[in-house]
Scaffold this active site. Structure first.
Site, PDB file in Angstrom:
ATOM      1  N   GLU A 185       5.818  63.108  24.312  1.00  0.00           N
ATOM      2  CA  GLU A 185       4.542  63.814  24.526  1.00  0.00           C
ATOM      3  C   GLU A 185       4.270  64.834  23.414  1.00  0.00           C
ATOM      4  OE1 GLU A 185       3.045  64.266  28.280  1.00  0.00           O
ATOM      5  OE2 GLU A 185       4.456  62.907  29.242  1.00  0.00           O
ATOM      6  N   GLU A 192       3.410  53.231  19.587  1.00  0.00           N
ATOM      7  CA  GLU A 192       3.676  51.864  19.110  1.00  0.00           C
ATOM      8  C   GLU A 192       4.931  51.876  18.241  1.00  0.00           C
ATOM      9  OE1 GLU A 192       0.067  50.638  17.151  1.00  0.00           O
ATOM     10  OE2 GLU A 192      -1.038  50.609  19.064  1.00  0.00           O
ATOM     11  N   ILE A 252       7.430  53.357  26.454  1.00  0.00           N
ATOM     12  CA  ILE A 252       6.438  53.602  27.494  1.00  0.00           C
ATOM     13  C   ILE A 252       7.160  53.842  28.823  1.00  0.00           C
ATOM     14  CG2 ILE A 252       4.399  52.695  28.672  1.00  0.00           C
ATOM     15  CD1 ILE A 252       4.113  53.239  25.576  1.00  0.00           C
TER      16      ILE A 252
HETATM   17  N1  CAA Z   1      -8.537  67.352  23.710  1.00  0.00           N
HETATM   18  C1  CAA Z   1      -9.648  66.623  23.399  1.00  0.00           C
HETATM   19  N2  CAA Z   1      -9.902  66.192  22.142  1.00  0.00           N
HETATM   20  C2  CAA Z   1      -9.025  66.505  21.192  1.00  0.00           C
HETATM   21  C3  CAA Z   1      -7.861  67.265  21.430  1.00  0.00           C
HETATM   22  C4  CAA Z   1      -7.639  67.703  22.765  1.00  0.00           C
HETATM   23  N3  CAA Z   1      -6.533  68.418  23.060  1.00  0.00           N
HETATM   24  N4  CAA Z   1      -7.168  67.415  20.278  1.00  0.00           N
HETATM   25  C5  CAA Z   1      -7.871  66.777  19.336  1.00  0.00           C
HETATM   26  N5  CAA Z   1      -8.992  66.233  19.882  1.00  0.00           N
HETATM   27  C6  CAA Z   1     -10.047  65.484  19.177  1.00  0.00           C
HETATM   28  C7  CAA Z   1     -10.591  66.336  18.056  1.00  0.00           C
HETATM   29  O1  CAA Z   1     -11.636  67.164  18.501  1.00  0.00           O
HETATM   30  C8  CAA Z   1     -11.083  65.300  17.083  1.00  0.00           C
HETATM   31  O2  CAA Z   1     -12.340  64.831  17.509  1.00  0.00           O
HETATM   32  P1  CAA Z   1     -13.418  64.327  16.428  1.00  0.00           P
HETATM   33  O3  CAA Z   1     -12.831  63.175  15.711  1.00  0.00           O
HETATM   34  O4  CAA Z   1     -14.618  63.967  17.269  1.00  0.00           O
HETATM   35  O5  CAA Z   1     -13.665  65.479  15.522  1.00  0.00           O
HETATM   36  C9  CAA Z   1     -10.103  64.149  17.257  1.00  0.00           C
HETATM   37  O6  CAA Z   1      -9.508  64.336  18.543  1.00  0.00           O
HETATM   38  C10 CAA Z   1      -9.056  64.123  16.178  1.00  0.00           C
HETATM   39  O7  CAA Z   1      -8.260  65.271  16.362  1.00  0.00           O
HETATM   40  P2  CAA Z   1      -7.409  65.941  15.222  1.00  0.00           P
HETATM   41  O8  CAA Z   1      -8.267  66.188  14.021  1.00  0.00           O
HETATM   42  O9  CAA Z   1      -6.751  67.113  15.825  1.00  0.00           O
HETATM   43  O10 CAA Z   1      -6.354  64.812  14.864  1.00  0.00           O
HETATM   44  P3  CAA Z   1      -5.116  64.989  13.926  1.00  0.00           P
HETATM   45  O11 CAA Z   1      -4.800  63.675  13.396  1.00  0.00           O
HETATM   46  O12 CAA Z   1      -5.309  66.129  12.980  1.00  0.00           O
HETATM   47  O13 CAA Z   1      -3.961  65.504  14.901  1.00  0.00           O
HETATM   48  C11 CAA Z   1      -2.231  65.148  16.501  1.00  0.00           C
HETATM   49  C12 CAA Z   1      -3.641  64.813  16.014  1.00  0.00           C
HETATM   50  C13 CAA Z   1      -2.267  66.536  17.130  1.00  0.00           C
HETATM   51  C14 CAA Z   1      -1.152  65.079  15.458  1.00  0.00           C
HETATM   52  C15 CAA Z   1      -2.054  64.056  17.541  1.00  0.00           C
HETATM   53  O14 CAA Z   1      -2.054  62.797  16.906  1.00  0.00           O
HETATM   54  C16 CAA Z   1      -0.826  64.216  18.362  1.00  0.00           C
HETATM   55  O15 CAA Z   1      -0.813  64.982  19.315  1.00  0.00           O
HETATM   56  N6  CAA Z   1       0.229  63.438  18.031  1.00  0.00           N
HETATM   57  C17 CAA Z   1       1.388  63.338  18.860  1.00  0.00           C
HETATM   58  C18 CAA Z   1       1.261  62.101  19.705  1.00  0.00           C
HETATM   59  C19 CAA Z   1       1.976  62.244  20.985  1.00  0.00           C
HETATM   60  O16 CAA Z   1       2.055  63.311  21.580  1.00  0.00           O
HETATM   61  N7  CAA Z   1       2.473  61.139  21.480  1.00  0.00           N
HETATM   62  C20 CAA Z   1       3.095  61.142  22.744  1.00  0.00           C
HETATM   63  C21 CAA Z   1       3.147  59.757  23.250  1.00  0.00           C
HETATM   64  S1  CAA Z   1       2.919  59.660  24.958  1.00  0.00           S
HETATM   65  C22 CAA Z   1       4.423  59.766  25.632  1.00  0.00           C
HETATM   66  O17 CAA Z   1       5.361  60.240  25.058  1.00  0.00           O
HETATM   67  C23 CAA Z   1       4.362  59.286  27.025  1.00  0.00           C
HETATM   68  C24 CAA Z   1       5.550  58.705  27.639  1.00  0.00           C
HETATM   69  O18 CAA Z   1       5.522  57.598  28.194  1.00  0.00           O
HETATM   70  C25 CAA Z   1       6.741  59.563  27.748  1.00  0.00           C
END
Ligand code: CAA
Length: 384
Positions: A363, A127, A157
């Site tokens: 990503e 967003e 997106i």
């Molecule tokens: N698979 C399944 N579940 C997962 C997971 C995975 N790989 N990683 C985390 N989870 C789950 C956790 O188990 C946790 O579950 P509960 O709440 O039930 O305990 C929940 O998700 C929260 O996880 P975290 O505690 O790890 O969350 P966090 O806030 O500490 O960290 C982060 C999250 C890794 C920073 C994550 O927000 C992240 O990856 N951020 C980057 C976002 C991103 O990659 N955006 C890309 C946009 S898409 C794009 O670019 C597409 C395009 O069009 C080009």
């Protein structure tokens, strides 16, 4: 551990390479100059099966293993990262996510059409005010008893303007934080929403990057993917697939930079001999080869875990981080080897360098990958 490709994987490599050389690479410069979405390429790619590589045949895909999926993605990335990005979103962020989380009806409704290219899809997570910290999505989903009403804005997106299907994440209960995030499959024909293409990008100029405008978009409950509140997990698991695809594509870009550099350095002369005969040029080429081959093996290690159905978040992040950073180094060296010619789009290496840049952002940035790897290694959560 066997590093040889199987005969099937070798023939998939040949099929993808021939297709990429014949149908994708020749038009890449013009599409880049014109910011022209590669719709014609996708139309030709669909009958070959490349829009549904790892999707099982029963849902219209090729049913290939994850190493083959990486090989196809690498070969397409070698020819044009814009096409590869379109494909990565279609297959890895959307198709594989429907395959993993969708109901049988959702799989039968969407997967065959996505694999045939009848429907292009996008993944609506980011967003305007929320990128890396995806837990804090501001888009909302309200259930009014007859279905869901979605509101919010999404940005950056890929495929956003051309997509007929949007996998969108919105919070159905903001009081629960990320445990309120819910995923929806928005059929654009039945539930129209707005989009606005972003122009003037540094790279990936022929891919479509757009804003999504969700103003009271109504979707039925049958459009919900997974359970209410399961959306964040679904998004993270989608990114485990998407990051693998980005890493594979970065290996392809780096390989393309090597191929172009060797072709140039073996014919361009300086100081009375081809520049490939100068030690400092050979050093650059050898650095490029080592970087690329190391990244390819990291990708395949993550792919091997995926084939075995084992957890691979850590290995996928390592592959994504290393492959995307190395592709920037390798394409930069390619420009250096080409000298002044590398600064012009007469040669493809400046496009490779521009296209490589976004891999380190989308990503999950390089820094997010480092935090994921650091958390696995130390057991200490430094995120948030
Ligand atoms: N698979 C399944 N579940 C997962 C997971 C995975 N790989 N990683 C985390 N989870 C789950 C956790 O188990 C946790 O579950 P509960 O709440 O039930 O305990 C929940 O998700 C929260 O996880 P975290 O505690 O790890 O969350 P966090 O806030 O500490 O960290 C982060 C999250 C890794 C920073 C994550 O927000 C992240 O990856 N951020 C980057 C976002 C991103 O990659 N955006 C890309 C946009 S898409 C794009 O670019 C597409 C395009 O069009 C080009």
């Amino acid at each position: 551990m066997d590093f040889d490709l199987t005969p099937e994987q070798e023939s998939i490599r040949k099929l993808a390479r021939d297709f990429a050389d014949r149908e994708i690479a020749p038009g890449a410069r013009e599409r880049d100059r014109a910011e022209k979405f590669p719709a014609d390429v996708l139309r030709k790619m669909a009958p070959v099966g490349f829009l549904g590589g790892p999707i099982p045949e029963q849902y219209g895909g090729m049913g290939v293993d994850y190493i083959s999926h990486a090989i196809i993605t690498e070969e397409i990335g070698r020819a044009d990262s814009s096409v590869r990005t379109t494909l990565s979103v279609q297959i890895s962020l959307v198709e594989l996510t429907i395959l993993k989380w969708g109901s049988e009806e959702q799989k039968r409704t969407w997967l065959p059409r996505l694999c045939k290219g009848e429907v292009i899809a996008c993944f609506g997570l980011t967003e305007p005010a929320v990128g890396s910290d995806a837990t804090r999505l501001q888009a909302t989903a309200q259930n009014d008893g007859e279905g869901w009403v979605l509101n919010g804005r999404k940005t950056w997106i890929s495929n956003g303007s051309v997509a007929k299907l949007a996998l969108v994440f919105a919070n159905a209960d903001p009081s629960k934080g990320h445990k309120g995030i819910t995923a929806f499959l928005i059929d654009r024909e039945k539930s129209p929403y707005g989009s606005q293409a972003i122009h003037g990008k540094l790279g990936l100029r022929s891919s479509d990057s757009s804003e999504l405008i969700l103003d009271n978009v109504r979707v039925p409950d049958s459009a919900r993917l997974g359970e209410i509140g399961e959306g964040f997990k679904i998004a993270m698991s989608a990114l485990d697939s998407g990051r693998y695809s980005v890493a594979s594509g970065a290996v392809g870009t780096a390989q393309a930079a090597i191929d172009a550099s060797v072709a140039y350095a073996t014919q361009r002369e300086a100081f009375g001999k081809p520049i490939a005969g100068h030690q400092l040029v050979q050093e650059m080429i050898s650095d490029m080869v080592v970087d690329t081959e190391a990244a390819r093996l990291l990708v395949w290690r993550a792919g091997d875990l995926k084939n075995k159905g084992k957890p691979n978040t850590r290995e996928t992040s390592i592959a994504k981080l290393f492959a995307t950073e190395m592709a920037q180094r390798v394409t930069d060296n390619a420009i250096q080897i080409h000298g002044g010619y590398g600064f012009s789009d007469e040669f493809p290496v400046e496009r490779f360098w521009r296209d490589a840049r976004v891999n380190r952002l989308y990503e999950g940035t390089t820094q997010i990958q480092k935090l994921i790897i650091g958390r696995f290694t130390t057991g200490i959560d430094a995120i948030g």
